[in-house]
Design a protein around this motif. Structure first.
Motif, PDB file in Angstrom:
ATOM      1  N   PRO A  39       0.847  -1.199   0.000  1.00  0.00           N
ATOM      2  CA  PRO A  39       0.000   0.000   0.000  1.00  0.00           C
ATOM      3  C   PRO A  39       0.874   1.238   0.000  1.00  0.00           C
ATOM      4  CG  PRO A  39      -0.016  -1.095   2.131  1.00  0.00           C
ATOM      5  CD  PRO A  39       0.658  -2.022   1.181  1.00  0.00           C
ATOM      6  N   VAL A  40       0.764   2.064  -1.007  1.00  0.00           N
ATOM      7  CA  VAL A  40       1.675   3.194  -1.176  1.00  0.00           C
ATOM      8  C   VAL A  40       1.015   4.482  -0.707  1.00  0.00           C
ATOM      9  CG1 VAL A  40       3.074   4.489  -2.809  1.00  0.00           C
ATOM     10  CG2 VAL A  40       2.703   2.055  -3.168  1.00  0.00           C
ATOM     11  N   PRO A  41       1.492   5.073   0.418  1.00  0.00           N
ATOM     12  CA  PRO A  41       0.963   6.360   0.850  1.00  0.00           C
ATOM     13  C   PRO A  41       1.427   7.458  -0.070  1.00  0.00           C
ATOM     14  CG  PRO A  41       2.820   5.719   2.205  1.00  0.00           C
ATOM     15  CD  PRO A  41       2.536   4.558   1.286  1.00  0.00           C
ATOM     16  N   SER A  42       0.815   8.622   0.064  1.00  0.00           N
ATOM     17  CA  SER A  42       1.133   9.720  -0.840  1.00  0.00           C
ATOM     18  C   SER A  42       2.584  10.143  -0.747  1.00  0.00           C
ATOM     19  CB  SER A  42       0.230  10.916  -0.540  1.00  0.00           C
ATOM     20  OG  SER A  42       0.382  11.325   0.814  1.00  0.00           O
ATOM     21  N   ASN A  43       3.201   9.949   0.421  1.00  0.00           N
ATOM     22  CA  ASN A  43       4.595  10.352   0.581  1.00  0.00           C
ATOM     23  C   ASN A  43       5.530   9.150   0.576  1.00  0.00           C
ATOM     24  OD1 ASN A  43       3.777   9.248   2.959  1.00  0.00           O
ATOM     25  ND2 ASN A  43       4.613  10.842   4.286  1.00  0.00           N
ATOM     26  N   GLY A  44       5.080   8.018   0.046  1.00  0.00           N
ATOM     27  CA  GLY A  44       5.893   6.811   0.033  1.00  0.00           C
ATOM     28  C   GLY A  44       6.689   6.675  -1.250  1.00  0.00           C
ATOM     29  N   PRO A  45       7.482   5.590  -1.348  1.00  0.00           N
ATOM     30  CA  PRO A  45       8.335   5.401  -2.519  1.00  0.00           C
ATOM     31  C   PRO A  45       7.544   4.895  -3.719  1.00  0.00           C
ATOM     32  CG  PRO A  45       8.515   3.546  -1.052  1.00  0.00           C
ATOM     33  CD  PRO A  45       7.641   4.562  -0.346  1.00  0.00           C
ATOM     34  N   THR A  46       8.070   5.098  -4.909  1.00  0.00           N
ATOM     35  CA  THR A  46       7.518   4.492  -6.110  1.00  0.00           C
ATOM     36  C   THR A  46       8.060   3.083  -6.203  1.00  0.00           C
ATOM     37  OG1 THR A  46       7.475   6.621  -7.217  1.00  0.00           O
ATOM     38  CG2 THR A  46       7.389   4.651  -8.603  1.00  0.00           C
ATOM     39  N   VAL A  47       7.180   2.092  -6.332  1.00  0.00           N
ATOM     40  CA  VAL A  47       7.624   0.713  -6.350  1.00  0.00           C
ATOM     41  C   VAL A  47       7.266   0.067  -7.676  1.00  0.00           C
ATOM     42  CG1 VAL A  47       7.547   0.399  -3.874  1.00  0.00           C
ATOM     43  CG2 VAL A  47       5.489   0.062  -5.193  1.00  0.00           C
ATOM     44  N   ARG A 141      18.042   2.983   4.732  1.00  0.00           N
ATOM     45  CA  ARG A 141      16.988   3.642   3.957  1.00  0.00           C
ATOM     46  C   ARG A 141      15.735   2.779   3.850  1.00  0.00           C
ATOM     47  NH1 ARG A 141      20.208   7.053  -0.760  1.00  0.00           N
ATOM     48  NH2 ARG A 141      21.512   8.223   0.686  1.00  0.00           N
ATOM     49  N   PHE A 142      15.363   2.169   4.936  1.00  0.00           N
ATOM     50  CA  PHE A 142      14.162   1.334   4.974  1.00  0.00           C
ATOM     51  C   PHE A 142      12.911   2.189   4.816  1.00  0.00           C
ATOM     52  CE2 PHE A 142      10.949  -1.348   7.034  1.00  0.00           C
ATOM     53  CZ  PHE A 142      11.257  -2.598   6.548  1.00  0.00           C
ATOM     54  N   LEU A 143      12.948   3.414   5.342  1.00  0.00           N
ATOM     55  CA  LEU A 143      11.837   4.359   5.252  1.00  0.00           C
ATOM     56  C   LEU A 143      12.293   5.633   4.559  1.00  0.00           C
ATOM     57  CD1 LEU A 143      10.392   4.131   8.894  1.00  0.00           C
ATOM     58  CD2 LEU A 143       9.714   2.798   6.884  1.00  0.00           C
ATOM     59  N   THR A 144      11.347   6.338   3.962  1.00  0.00           N
ATOM     60  CA  THR A 144      11.644   7.645   3.373  1.00  0.00           C
ATOM     61  C   THR A 144      11.537   8.725   4.444  1.00  0.00           C
ATOM     62  OG1 THR A 144       9.356   8.169   2.819  1.00  0.00           O
ATOM     63  CG2 THR A 144      10.600   6.868   1.211  1.00  0.00           C
ATOM     64  N   GLN A 145      12.069   9.892   4.149  1.00  0.00           N
ATOM     65  CA  GLN A 145      11.944  11.011   5.076  1.00  0.00           C
ATOM     66  C   GLN A 145      10.474  11.361   5.298  1.00  0.00           C
ATOM     67  OE1 GLN A 145      14.213  14.511   4.055  1.00  0.00           O
ATOM     68  NE2 GLN A 145      13.067  15.824   5.457  1.00  0.00           N
ATOM     69  N   GLY A 146       9.673  11.319   4.237  1.00  0.00           N
ATOM     70  CA  GLY A 146       8.253  11.628   4.365  1.00  0.00           C
ATOM     71  C   GLY A 146       7.531  10.675   5.296  1.00  0.00           C
ATOM     72  N   LYS A 290      27.867  -0.528  18.831  1.00  0.00           N
ATOM     73  CA  LYS A 290      26.879   0.538  18.905  1.00  0.00           C
ATOM     74  C   LYS A 290      26.384   0.868  17.499  1.00  0.00           C
ATOM     75  CE  LYS A 290      29.301   3.625  21.230  1.00  0.00           C
ATOM     76  NZ  LYS A 290      29.614   4.847  22.028  1.00  0.00           N
ATOM     77  N   VAL A 291      25.082   1.104  17.361  1.00  0.00           N
ATOM     78  CA  VAL A 291      24.472   1.459  16.085  1.00  0.00           C
ATOM     79  C   VAL A 291      23.988   2.895  16.177  1.00  0.00           C
ATOM     80  CG1 VAL A 291      22.678   0.896  14.409  1.00  0.00           C
ATOM     81  CG2 VAL A 291      23.736  -0.929  15.765  1.00  0.00           C
ATOM     82  N   LYS A 292      24.503   3.746  15.303  1.00  0.00           N
ATOM     83  CA  LYS A 292      24.154   5.157  15.317  1.00  0.00           C
ATOM     84  C   LYS A 292      22.812   5.387  14.620  1.00  0.00           C
ATOM     85  CE  LYS A 292      25.834   9.733  13.895  1.00  0.00           C
ATOM     86  NZ  LYS A 292      25.622  10.324  15.224  1.00  0.00           N
ATOM     87  N   PRO A 293      21.900   6.140  15.231  1.00  0.00           N
ATOM     88  CA  PRO A 293      20.616   6.424  14.563  1.00  0.00           C
ATOM     89  C   PRO A 293      20.814   7.256  13.302  1.00  0.00           C
ATOM     90  CG  PRO A 293      20.510   6.936  16.917  1.00  0.00           C
ATOM     91  CD  PRO A 293      21.954   6.715  16.581  1.00  0.00           C
ATOM     92  N   ARG A 294      20.225   6.804  12.201  1.00  0.00           N
ATOM     93  CA  ARG A 294      20.198   7.554  10.952  1.00  0.00           C
ATOM     94  C   ARG A 294      18.779   7.492  10.410  1.00  0.00           C
ATOM     95  NH1 ARG A 294      25.251   4.876   7.746  1.00  0.00           N
ATOM     96  NH2 ARG A 294      23.647   3.253   7.598  1.00  0.00           N
ATOM     97  N   GLN A 295      18.237   8.639  10.069  1.00  0.00           N
ATOM     98  CA  GLN A 295      16.837   8.695   9.647  1.00  0.00           C
ATOM     99  C   GLN A 295      16.553   7.704   8.518  1.00  0.00           C
ATOM    100  OE1 GLN A 295      15.080  12.104   7.385  1.00  0.00           O
ATOM    101  NE2 GLN A 295      13.767  12.327   9.199  1.00  0.00           N
ATOM    102  N   GLY A 296      15.513   6.897   8.707  1.00  0.00           N
ATOM    103  CA  GLY A 296      15.091   5.950   7.689  1.00  0.00           C
ATOM    104  C   GLY A 296      15.695   4.565   7.809  1.00  0.00           C
ATOM    105  N   ASP A 297      16.774   4.410   8.575  1.00  0.00           N
ATOM    106  CA  ASP A 297      17.396   3.102   8.736  1.00  0.00           C
ATOM    107  C   ASP A 297      16.572   2.237   9.693  1.00  0.00           C
ATOM    108  OD1 ASP A 297      19.370   4.025   7.096  1.00  0.00           O
ATOM    109  OD2 ASP A 297      21.005   3.788   8.527  1.00  0.00           O
ATOM    110  N   ALA A 298      16.687   0.926   9.537  1.00  0.00           N
ATOM    111  CA  ALA A 298      16.006  -0.019  10.421  1.00  0.00           C
ATOM    112  C   ALA A 298      17.016  -1.027  10.943  1.00  0.00           C
ATOM    113  CB  ALA A 298      14.879  -0.734   9.687  1.00  0.00           C
TER     114      ALA A 298
END
Length: 342
Positions: A39-47, A141-146, A290-298
């Motif tokens: 299910p692709v939200p409006s701010n999700g990736p193009t798949v 980059r598991f998630l987008t910034q949006g 230690k794993v450093k937080p980076r936006q979008g990573d999982a």
């Protein structure tokens, strides 16, 4: 005396062409990613799924551009490192899905027939193995910034002090400083935009555990100096009594970059890590990995061993935030199905 080896005949492959082929192979391995019909939200990736083109796209792909750049650099004896080339190229895509669509990497490999519960599209996520003790994997980059911003906006309206699951002897007073974050629980059914459903379905595909085995999302905010002492996500029967359902894995999604601190630490990492258990400081952040937080990573790690027993190596904590604010979202996965998705 050892017999000298005869010299191999000189290869017909020039060093320049060999280097170009290595770079192309390196990029190809990194850009096998997650197309699909989620299910692709409006701010999700193009798949990309059943509509994969029958032939590679005609425009110049990222792979072609990178390969030509490598050949030119080699010809000029000014060869950039593969890592530098990869970083420069990957920065042009927000997600791995976008990179796959741009390169047409699987254009000549359409999906095959599938079963009743199968999919008509490919699912592959870039993944770095961090450890086998415990089993821990980073998915960039598991998630987008949006998507990250959407979850933060939902959670901000309903944050409350984070709680703990008490074991024998625990009280609110003697556990006051173990977990100092704020948090809230959210489910896919509360999000009409479908972002949480998209994330939950993607987690189910990369872990190969059905959606119904996941608990609701726990969104957390850590501000200056806030932390979570090292702990287990699973429940040992020695401390919590008999369990009818057990947490077997955790997916921790980082929703924002953290200026300093806030790492996820595994104090007992390593084949011989349990030797440190008797003397461990549960507030420490200077042992293990230690794993450093980076936006979008999982971050995916397994709380149980392959045989189903609790893996003591999975002890983990959230280091204090030194500067900035840490936003994360946890999905705990159980060995039994429960709730509305069963």
């Amino acid at each position: 005396m050892a017999t000298p080896k005869s010299k191999s005949p000189r290869s017909g492959l020039s060093p320049v062409l060999a280097l170009a082929l290595v770079i192309v192979a390196f990029f190809a391995g990194r850009f096998i990613t997650l197309p699909g019909e989620l299910p692709v939200p409006s701010n999700g990736p193009t798949v990309v799924g059943d509509d994969l083109p029958a032939a590679p796209v005609e425009r110049r792909s990222a792979l072609e551009t990178a390969a030509e750049g490598a050949v030119n650099a080699a010809a000029q004896a000014e060869v950039a490192s593969p890592e530098a080339l990869l970083l420069a190229e990957a920065a042009t895509y927000e997600t791995a899905e976008a990179a796959l669509e741009a390169t047409g990497f699987l254009a000549d490999r359409p999906p095959q027939g599938h079963g009743e519960t199968g999919h008509s599209f490919y699912t592959v996520q870039p993944m770095q193995q961090l450890s086998l003790h415990p089993r821990a994997y980073l998915m960039p980059r598991f998630l987008t910034q949006g998507q990250c911003d959407h979850v933060i906006a939902m959670a901000t309206k309903r944050l409350a002090p984070s709680g703990l699951a008490f074991k024998a002897g625990d009280t609110a007073e003697n556990t006051r400083d173990i977990r100092t974050s704020s948090g809230t629980f959210m489910s896919r059914h509360e999000d009409p935009d479908g972002v949480l459903a998209f994330i939950e379905d993607k987690i189910a595909m990369v872990t190969m555990v059905p959606v119904g085995h996941g608990e609701p999302f726990n969104v957390l905010r850590y501000e200056l100096n806030q932390h979570y002492d090292s702990h287990y996500d699973s429940f040992s029967e020695e401390e919590y009594g008999p369990q009818t359902s057990q947490r077997i894995a955790t997916v921790l999604l980082y929703l924002a970059d953290v200026e300093d601190g806030g790492e996820t630490v595994f104090l007992l990492e390593g084949k011989d890590g349990l030797a440190r258990l008797a003397t461990i400081d549960y507030k420490a952040c200077d042992t293990g990995i230690k794993v450093k937080p980076r936006q979008g990573d999982a971050l995916l790690f397994w709380s149980t061993a392959v045989n189903g027993t609790v893996d003591k190596h999975s002890l983990h904590g959230g280091c204090p935030v030194v500067a900035g604010t840490k936003w994360a979202m946890t999905k705990w996965i159980r060995n039994t199905c429960f709730g509305r998705m069963c």
